[in-house]
Design a protein around this motif. Structure first.
Motif, PDB file in Angstrom:
ATOM      1  N   VAL A   1      39.587   2.575  37.284  1.00  0.00           N
ATOM      2  CA  VAL A   1      40.686   1.597  37.233  1.00  0.00           C
ATOM      3  C   VAL A   1      40.141   0.190  37.008  1.00  0.00           C
ATOM      4  O   VAL A   1      40.696  -0.590  36.228  1.00  0.00           O
ATOM      5  CB  VAL A   1      41.515   1.662  38.531  1.00  0.00           C
ATOM      6  CG1 VAL A   1      42.687   0.688  38.459  1.00  0.00           C
ATOM      7  CG2 VAL A   1      42.015   3.074  38.785  1.00  0.00           C
ATOM      8  N   LEU A   2      39.033  -0.125  37.694  1.00  0.00           N
ATOM      9  CA  LEU A   2      38.450  -1.463  37.536  1.00  0.00           C
ATOM     10  C   LEU A   2      38.000  -1.706  36.096  1.00  0.00           C
ATOM     11  O   LEU A   2      38.135  -2.816  35.565  1.00  0.00           O
ATOM     12  CB  LEU A   2      37.263  -1.635  38.492  1.00  0.00           C
ATOM     13  CG  LEU A   2      37.614  -1.868  39.961  1.00  0.00           C
ATOM     14  CD1 LEU A   2      36.346  -1.811  40.823  1.00  0.00           C
ATOM     15  CD2 LEU A   2      38.307  -3.210  40.153  1.00  0.00           C
ATOM     16  N   ALA A   3      37.439  -0.673  35.464  1.00  0.00           N
ATOM     17  CA  ALA A   3      36.983  -0.838  34.078  1.00  0.00           C
ATOM     18  C   ALA A   3      38.142  -1.191  33.152  1.00  0.00           C
ATOM     19  O   ALA A   3      37.959  -1.906  32.163  1.00  0.00           O
ATOM     20  CB  ALA A   3      36.282   0.430  33.600  1.00  0.00           C
ATOM     21  N   ALA A   4      39.336  -0.696  33.486  1.00  0.00           N
ATOM     22  CA  ALA A   4      40.502  -0.934  32.623  1.00  0.00           C
ATOM     23  C   ALA A   4      41.416  -2.013  33.178  1.00  0.00           C
ATOM     24  O   ALA A   4      42.558  -2.144  32.728  1.00  0.00           O
ATOM     25  CB  ALA A   4      41.287   0.368  32.451  1.00  0.00           C
ATOM     26  N   ILE A   5      40.946  -2.810  34.125  1.00  0.00           N
ATOM     27  CA  ILE A   5      41.843  -3.724  34.828  1.00  0.00           C
ATOM     28  C   ILE A   5      42.297  -4.895  33.954  1.00  0.00           C
ATOM     29  O   ILE A   5      43.248  -5.597  34.296  1.00  0.00           O
ATOM     30  CB  ILE A   5      41.168  -4.237  36.118  1.00  0.00           C
ATOM     31  CG1 ILE A   5      42.239  -4.709  37.111  1.00  0.00           C
ATOM     32  CG2 ILE A   5      40.167  -5.367  35.816  1.00  0.00           C
ATOM     33  CD1 ILE A   5      41.752  -4.814  38.524  1.00  0.00           C
TER      34      ILE A   5
ATOM     35  N   SER B   1      35.545   1.636  46.442  1.00  0.00           N
ATOM     36  CA  SER B   1      34.404   2.164  45.687  1.00  0.00           C
ATOM     37  C   SER B   1      33.107   2.032  46.488  1.00  0.00           C
ATOM     38  O   SER B   1      32.279   2.945  46.504  1.00  0.00           O
ATOM     39  CB  SER B   1      34.281   1.429  44.348  1.00  0.00           C
ATOM     40  OG  SER B   1      33.267   2.009  43.569  1.00  0.00           O
ATOM     41  N   ILE B   2      32.934   0.888  47.161  1.00  0.00           N
ATOM     42  CA  ILE B   2      31.725   0.718  47.997  1.00  0.00           C
ATOM     43  C   ILE B   2      31.727   1.735  49.136  1.00  0.00           C
ATOM     44  O   ILE B   2      30.671   2.263  49.505  1.00  0.00           O
ATOM     45  CB  ILE B   2      31.666  -0.729  48.538  1.00  0.00           C
ATOM     46  CG1 ILE B   2      31.481  -1.713  47.388  1.00  0.00           C
ATOM     47  CG2 ILE B   2      30.506  -0.886  49.527  1.00  0.00           C
ATOM     48  CD1 ILE B   2      31.602  -3.174  47.797  1.00  0.00           C
ATOM     49  N   SER B   3      32.907   2.038  49.673  1.00  0.00           N
ATOM     50  CA  SER B   3      32.991   3.070  50.711  1.00  0.00           C
ATOM     51  C   SER B   3      32.469   4.407  50.180  1.00  0.00           C
ATOM     52  O   SER B   3      31.731   5.130  50.871  1.00  0.00           O
ATOM     53  CB  SER B   3      34.441   3.220  51.188  1.00  0.00           C
ATOM     54  OG  SER B   3      34.921   2.014  51.728  1.00  0.00           O
ATOM     55  N   GLY B   4      32.861   4.747  48.954  1.00  0.00           N
ATOM     56  CA  GLY B   4      32.361   5.982  48.353  1.00  0.00           C
ATOM     57  C   GLY B   4      30.857   5.960  48.148  1.00  0.00           C
ATOM     58  O   GLY B   4      30.170   6.960  48.362  1.00  0.00           O
ATOM     59  N   MET B   5      30.346   4.800  47.737  1.00  0.00           N
ATOM     60  CA  MET B   5      28.896   4.676  47.547  1.00  0.00           C
ATOM     61  C   MET B   5      28.159   4.862  48.874  1.00  0.00           C
ATOM     62  O   MET B   5      27.124   5.541  48.941  1.00  0.00           O
ATOM     63  CB  MET B   5      28.575   3.297  46.965  1.00  0.00           C
ATOM     64  CG  MET B   5      29.111   3.070  45.556  1.00  0.00           C
ATOM     65  SD  MET B   5      29.013   1.329  45.072  1.00  0.00           S
ATOM     66  CE  MET B   5      29.864   1.357  43.497  1.00  0.00           C
TER      67      MET B   5
ATOM     68  N   ILE C   1      36.724   6.945  41.097  1.00  0.00           N
ATOM     69  CA  ILE C   1      38.124   6.711  40.714  1.00  0.00           C
ATOM     70  C   ILE C   1      38.481   5.223  40.734  1.00  0.00           C
ATOM     71  O   ILE C   1      39.095   4.714  39.778  1.00  0.00           O
ATOM     72  CB  ILE C   1      39.059   7.561  41.605  1.00  0.00           C
ATOM     73  CG1 ILE C   1      38.859   9.047  41.278  1.00  0.00           C
ATOM     74  CG2 ILE C   1      40.520   7.168  41.394  1.00  0.00           C
ATOM     75  CD1 ILE C   1      39.582   9.995  42.200  1.00  0.00           C
ATOM     76  N   PRO C   2      38.090   4.460  41.776  1.00  0.00           N
ATOM     77  CA  PRO C   2      38.365   3.015  41.695  1.00  0.00           C
ATOM     78  C   PRO C   2      37.639   2.347  40.530  1.00  0.00           C
ATOM     79  O   PRO C   2      38.174   1.407  39.920  1.00  0.00           O
ATOM     80  CB  PRO C   2      37.846   2.485  43.039  1.00  0.00           C
ATOM     81  CG  PRO C   2      37.854   3.652  43.947  1.00  0.00           C
ATOM     82  CD  PRO C   2      37.527   4.821  43.086  1.00  0.00           C
TER      83      PRO C   2
ATOM     84  N   GLU D   1      39.948   1.077  26.686  1.00  0.00           N
ATOM     85  CA  GLU D   1      39.056   2.087  26.104  1.00  0.00           C
ATOM     86  C   GLU D   1      37.887   2.376  27.041  1.00  0.00           C
ATOM     87  O   GLU D   1      37.495   3.530  27.227  1.00  0.00           O
ATOM     88  CB  GLU D   1      38.535   1.597  24.754  1.00  0.00           C
ATOM     89  CG  GLU D   1      37.595   2.579  24.070  1.00  0.00           C
ATOM     90  CD  GLU D   1      36.999   1.985  22.794  1.00  0.00           C
ATOM     91  OE1 GLU D   1      37.493   0.957  22.342  1.00  0.00           O
ATOM     92  OE2 GLU D   1      36.017   2.568  22.288  1.00  0.00           O
ATOM     93  N   ALA D   2      37.355   1.312  27.653  1.00  0.00           N
ATOM     94  CA  ALA D   2      36.239   1.496  28.581  1.00  0.00           C
ATOM     95  C   ALA D   2      36.656   2.357  29.772  1.00  0.00           C
ATOM     96  O   ALA D   2      35.932   3.268  30.186  1.00  0.00           O
ATOM     97  CB  ALA D   2      35.733   0.135  29.063  1.00  0.00           C
ATOM     98  N   GLY D   3      37.844   2.073  30.317  1.00  0.00           N
ATOM     99  CA  GLY D   3      38.320   2.853  31.456  1.00  0.00           C
ATOM    100  C   GLY D   3      38.523   4.315  31.100  1.00  0.00           C
ATOM    101  O   GLY D   3      38.165   5.216  31.866  1.00  0.00           O
ATOM    102  N   LEU D   4      39.098   4.562  29.905  1.00  0.00           N
ATOM    103  CA  LEU D   4      39.354   5.943  29.490  1.00  0.00           C
ATOM    104  C   LEU D   4      38.045   6.691  29.247  1.00  0.00           C
ATOM    105  O   LEU D   4      37.881   7.838  29.669  1.00  0.00           O
ATOM    106  CB  LEU D   4      40.214   5.944  28.219  1.00  0.00           C
ATOM    107  CG  LEU D   4      40.639   7.326  27.717  1.00  0.00           C
ATOM    108  CD1 LEU D   4      41.435   8.062  28.776  1.00  0.00           C
ATOM    109  CD2 LEU D   4      41.449   7.205  26.423  1.00  0.00           C
TER     110      LEU D   4
END
Length: 483
Positions: free
Chosen positions: A143-147, A114-118, A139-140, A156-159
């Motif tokens: 996944v992290l939000a729903a980890i 994710s940092i790479s994308g930033m 995208i990462p 729910e947060a991830g979705l």
């Protein structure tokens, strides 16, 4: 045209290194991911090595990959802030994930990707690259939000984040398509050249810029595209919330500033009223909704929305040639101050949090000063910095922001900003009163790394106030190279 020469790779060396390091970390996670402390240590080492490469590139001004990627002072400044945020995220996550029983090997790998994308977003000089960076960033994070699965709130947060992120991507792609239809290119330099030469259908460029603004407005949580923020912040594990609160916002504003300041000055008359309305709505709604919150995590979520409004104040004045330098430098400086205060405040939240979704109410902070004076004083510093009270970095950030807005000729916007600051003082002071003046027995987790992180960010928030002028000059010098 050679898109992959060695010169291109050298230009993008910090990004290439971090992406490669994330791939190596993925293999380590598969074969040795259960060894305690290995992945966070390797993640921090990779981020520090990336910071070293970024520092070695200071002063470099170069293009790569056919002009689609640029390394300059602007990208170096933003990327250093992002890497700093990454190091702080790793520090906050280690003990917290173990305590919440959600320590999973893929966590740190996803964070580095994710940092790479930033970082790619901060260096993108082509709208297609901006889109690719947005996806690599987002995208990462979904996944992290729903980890914390099978926790329903985390899932729910991830979705929710995924669905609204998909909307943001859609608006961005439609905007890029319209800009390409108007100018025949997606390179930012090509857009400027085409607009200067004259366009057959200039309305397409304005519409495309508007849709790009919508797409990036989702990412920085500006009103009316902020709906995902409170639920996602609240449902995600707090270490993930801290990471996305700074990282996604910094990357989103990096793209917003580079695209609009560098590529769309010719349509500033059409875009400025839209930015103005969005900024005022973000300031007012973010602060008003924060007042009614009884949950500290949701209060900080709405506070984050209001801070997006403050940074947008600088962006509104981007079309004014006289104020343009101060616009971008003040926005960068504000992001730096927000980074320290945000990570510090989330560190305190994590120390008090009893479990996933528990121990987050205001009443859970009653008596914190008596139970843990250091944490309470650190939280006091962060709340004062958010509110723009001296001597904190937040005060210096707001001072430079308001100066840029006034230089741009937006007196009424500055007045709205002052009113928004006064409103925000209410809910920040409310938490301070609860911590210092109400009795209670809060549960405090004195994890060493967490406590050190909270202390260091509090000290930095105060000490860097003294160095605010040199820091602003650094940001200003960085900006000179993007025009």
């Amino acid at each position: 045209m050679d898109f992959f020469s060695s010169a291109d790779l050298i230009t993008a060396l910090p990004l290439v290194f971090l992406t490669g390091w994330a791939c190596i970390l993925l293999l380590v996670a598969v074969f040795a991911g259960q060894r305690p402390g290995l992945l966070p240590a390797l993640s921090a080492a990779g981020l520090l090595a990336t910071a070293h490469l970024l520092v070695s590139q200071m002063g470099l001004e170069a293009e790569g990959f056919g002009g689609m990627f640029v390394t300059d002072g602007f990208s170096t400044f933003i990327n250093l802030v992002l890497v700093l945020g990454g190091v702080l995220s790793v520090a906050l996550s280690y003990d917290y994930l173990k305590r919440m029983k959600i320590a999973k090997p893929e966590y740190y790998v996803l964070m580095l990707f994710s940092i790479s994308g930033m970082m790619l977003m901060a260096s993108a000089a082509d709208l297609i690259v901006v889109f690719l960076a947005l996806e690599l960033l987002s995208i990462p994070l979904y996944v992290l939000a729903a980890i914390a699965r099978p926790d329903a709130r985390s899932e729910e947060a991830g979705l929710k984040y995924f669905l609204l992120g998909a909307f943001a991507s859609g608006f961005l792609v439609y905007g890029i398509a319209l800009v390409y239809g108007a100018t025949g290119t997606t390179l930012l330099s090509g857009v400027v050249a085409a607009a200067t030469a004259g366009l057959e259908f200039p309305i397409y460029l304005a519409l495309g810029a508007g849709l790009i603004l919508v797409g990036l407005g989702f990412k920085v949580a500006a009103v009316p595209f902020h709906m995902w923020t409170p639920d996602v912040y609240d449902g995600s594990p707090t270490s993930v919330t801290a990471f996305m609160a700074v990282g996604a916002k910094a990357a989103g504003f990096a793209a917003l500033l580079r695209i609009f300041v560098a590529a769309f000055p010719s349509i500033s008359e059409q875009i400025t009223p839209v930015l103005y309305a969005m900024c005022v709505a973000t300031l007012i709604i973010g602060n008003l909704l924060a007042i009614s919150q009884t949950n500290v995590k949701r209060m900080l979520a709405y506070s984050s929305i209001s801070h997006a409004g403050f940074i947008l104040m600088a962006v509104v004045a981007y079309g004014n040639d006289a104020a343009r330098f101060d616009v971008v430098s003040s926005a960068l400086f504000y992001l730096l101050g927000f980074t320290f205060a945000s990570f510090g405040s989330w560190a305190v939240v994590m120390a008090v949090e009893k479990g996933l979704g528990r121990g987050l109410e205001f009443k859970d902070y009653a008596g914190l000063f008596r139970r843990s004076p250091g944490l309470a004083i650190a939280m006091l510093v962060f709340m004062l910095s958010f509110g723009g009270v001296p001597p904190t970095l937040g005060f210096a950030g707001k001072f430079y922001l308001f100066r840029a807005v006034l230089e741009g000729g937006f007196l009424w916007l500055a007045i709205v900003g002052v009113v928004a600051s006064l409103i925000s003082a209410y809910y920040y002071l409310r938490l301070i009163v609860v911590m210092f003046m109400q009795d209670g027995e809060p549960e405090v987790h004195r994890e060493p790394v967490l406590m050190i992180t909270a202390g260091l960010t509090a000290v930095a928030t105060v000490l860097l106030f003294v160095l605010s002028e040199p820091l602003l000059n650094w940001a200003s010098q960085a900006l000179l190279r993007i025009f």
